[in-house]
Design an enzyme around this catalytic site. Structure first.
Site, short mmCIF file in Angstrom:
data_model
loop_
_atom_site.label_atom_id
_atom_site.label_comp_id
_atom_site.label_asym_id
_atom_site.label_seq_id
_atom_site.Cartn_x
_atom_site.Cartn_y
_atom_site.Cartn_z
N THR A 109 0.44 -35.08 20.71
CA THR A 109 0.84 -36.51 21.74
C THR A 109 -0.15 -37.35 21.53
O THR A 109 -1.38 -37.36 21.67
CB THR A 109 0.53 -35.79 23.31
OG1 THR A 109 1.37 -34.77 23.29
CG2 THR A 109 0.69 -36.96 24.24
N LYS A 184 7.33 -39.19 25.47
CA LYS A 184 6.09 -38.10 25.92
C LYS A 184 5.34 -38.76 26.84
O LYS A 184 4.87 -38.10 27.81
CB LYS A 184 5.46 -37.65 24.84
CG LYS A 184 4.18 -37.01 24.82
CD LYS A 184 4.63 -35.44 25.54
CE LYS A 184 3.28 -34.50 25.62
NZ LYS A 184 3.89 -33.37 26.09
N LYS A 252 -5.75 -37.87 29.22
CA LYS A 252 -5.57 -38.55 28.23
C LYS A 252 -4.07 -39.16 28.19
O LYS A 252 -4.04 -40.57 27.89
CB LYS A 252 -5.78 -37.80 26.89
CG LYS A 252 -5.42 -38.71 25.51
CD LYS A 252 -5.32 -37.52 24.50
CE LYS A 252 -3.85 -36.62 24.63
NZ LYS A 252 -3.41 -35.83 23.56
#
Length: 299
Positions: A109, A184, A252
Site C-alpha cells: 500500500t 486502496k 499511514k
C-alpha cells in the site's frame, strides 16, 4: 512488451518477497494449491519455518535478487516505498535480477507517486509491473478472501489472475497504475473513519448506561451490519486488540488520504477528524497494536 503464460501449479515459477502478517498466509495458500514458491524475508526465521513445514515446495532464497532470478512472477508484500528501496537496490537487490519475462506484482500500500516510481524502476530493467494492493488483513489473508485492486500491465494481470484468485475472493482491474493506489487509499480512509466512529459509539453507549453488547446486536441486525464491526466489536468490548492490521499502518493510509484530498480539492472532514485521533493513538505508543485500539484514545 513481454508476454506471460497463465500461471499454473507445477509450471509457473513463483517468487514471494515479504512474509509478514499478510505475506506468510498468502504464500501458504499458494503452496497448498500446488505451487512451488521461492521466498525471501528480511528475518530468515519465517522462511525457515515455512520450508520446514512445506518441504521441497519451498526454496529459501538468500537475497531478493535470488528470488527474482529464480522466478517468473514475483509477488511482494512490503510496507511502503522505503521498504521497496531497501530490498530493490544494491548488488543483492531485486532489481539486479529483474529483466524481460519477469513480472512484478506489488501488493504494497503506497501512494500513487511511489507506485509509479516503482513501476519505472521495474520497467527500466525490462520487467513488467502490476500494482495489486489489497483490502483485508490477517484473517482474510489466511482464508484466501482478500480483495485485490489491480492496475498496470493487462497481460501480467491475466497471467497472475489464477494466483490472485487463490489468495483472494475478488480481483478488480482498474486500468492505469495510479488507480490502484488511489482506490486502496480511499477504501482504507473509509475503513479508518468507520473504526474511529465505531469506537466513539461504543464509548458513548457505555457512558450512557447502555449495554455495549446490545449495541453490537442492534448494529449486526440492521443496515449498518458489516464484517469489521462483527469481527472487532467483541474484542473491543474486552479492551483486547490482537494485531491483524497495525494501527501505524492505518494511520499511514489516512495520511495518504489527506494528501490525496488536498491534491484533488476534496473536503473530507470526518476522515480528517479520524486522522487526528489515530495520530493521538500513535503518540500514545499504540502503533503496533491493532487499529481497533484507537478506542483507547477516542474521547
Amino acid at each position: 512488451m513481454a508476454t506471460f503464460e497463465t500461471a499454473e501449479p507445477g509450471k509457473t515459477r513463483v517468487g514471494f518477497i515479504g512474509l509478514g502478517i499478510l505475506g506468510y498466509p498468502m504464500t501458504e495458500n499458494l503452496l497448498k494449491a500446488g505451487y512451488h514458491v521461492t521466498v525471501w524475508n528480511r528475518s530468515s526465521e519465517k522462511c525457515e519455518k515455512m520450508a520446514s513445514q512445506y518441504g521441497e515446495s519451498v526454496t529459501v532464497a538468500k537475497t531478493p535478487r535470488d528470488v527474482v532470478e529464480q522466478s517468473e512472477i514475483i509477488i511482494s508484500v512490503l510496507v511502503d516505498g522505503a521498504s521497496f528501496d531497501a530490498v530493490a537496490f544494491g548488488d543483492d537487490g531485486l532489481l539486479q535480477g529483474m529483466g524481460p519475462g519477469k513480472g512484478y506484482v506489488d501488493v504494497s500500500t503506497v501512494e500513487a507517486e511511489t507506485s509509479m516510481r516503482i513501476s519505472k524502476e521495474i520497467s527500466s530493467k525490462g520487467g513488467t509491473y502490476l500494482a495489486a494492493p489489497v483490502s483485508g488483513s490477517k484473517g482474510p489473508a489466511e482464508t484466501g478472501t482478500l480483495i485485490f485492486m489491480t492496475a498496470g500491465d493487462k497481460g501480467l494481470y491475466e497471467a497472475a489472475l489464477p494466483l490472485l484468485d487463490i489468495m483472494g475472493k475478488l480481483t478488480v482491474y482498474l486500468g492505469e497504475i495510479i488507480n490502484a493506489a488511489n482506490m486502496k487509499i480511499v477504501v482504507n480512509m473509509i475503513m479508518g473513519t468507520m473504526m474511529e466512529s465505531f469506537a466513539e459509539g461504543i464509548k458513548l453507549a457505555e457512558a450512557s448506561g447502555l449495554s455495549a453488547e446490545d449495541l453490537l446486536a442492534v448494529l449486526a441486525n440492521g443496515a449498518m451490519a458489516n464484517p469489521m464491526f462483527a469481527l472487532k466489536g467483541p474484542a473491543m468490548l474486552k479492551d483486547e486488540y490482537p494485531t491483524a492490521f497495525p494501527l501505524k499502518h492505518q494511520l499511514k493510509d489516512m495520511r495518504f488520504a489527506m494528501e490525496l484530498a488536498k491534491e484533488t480539492g476534496t473536503r473530507v472532514p470526518a476522515a480528517a477528524a479520524a486522522t487526528e485521533t489515530f495520530e493521538k493513538a500513535l503518540d500514545a505508543q499504540l502503533g503496533d497494536e491493532d487499529f481497533s485500539a484507537v478506542k483507547k484514545v477516542s474521547d
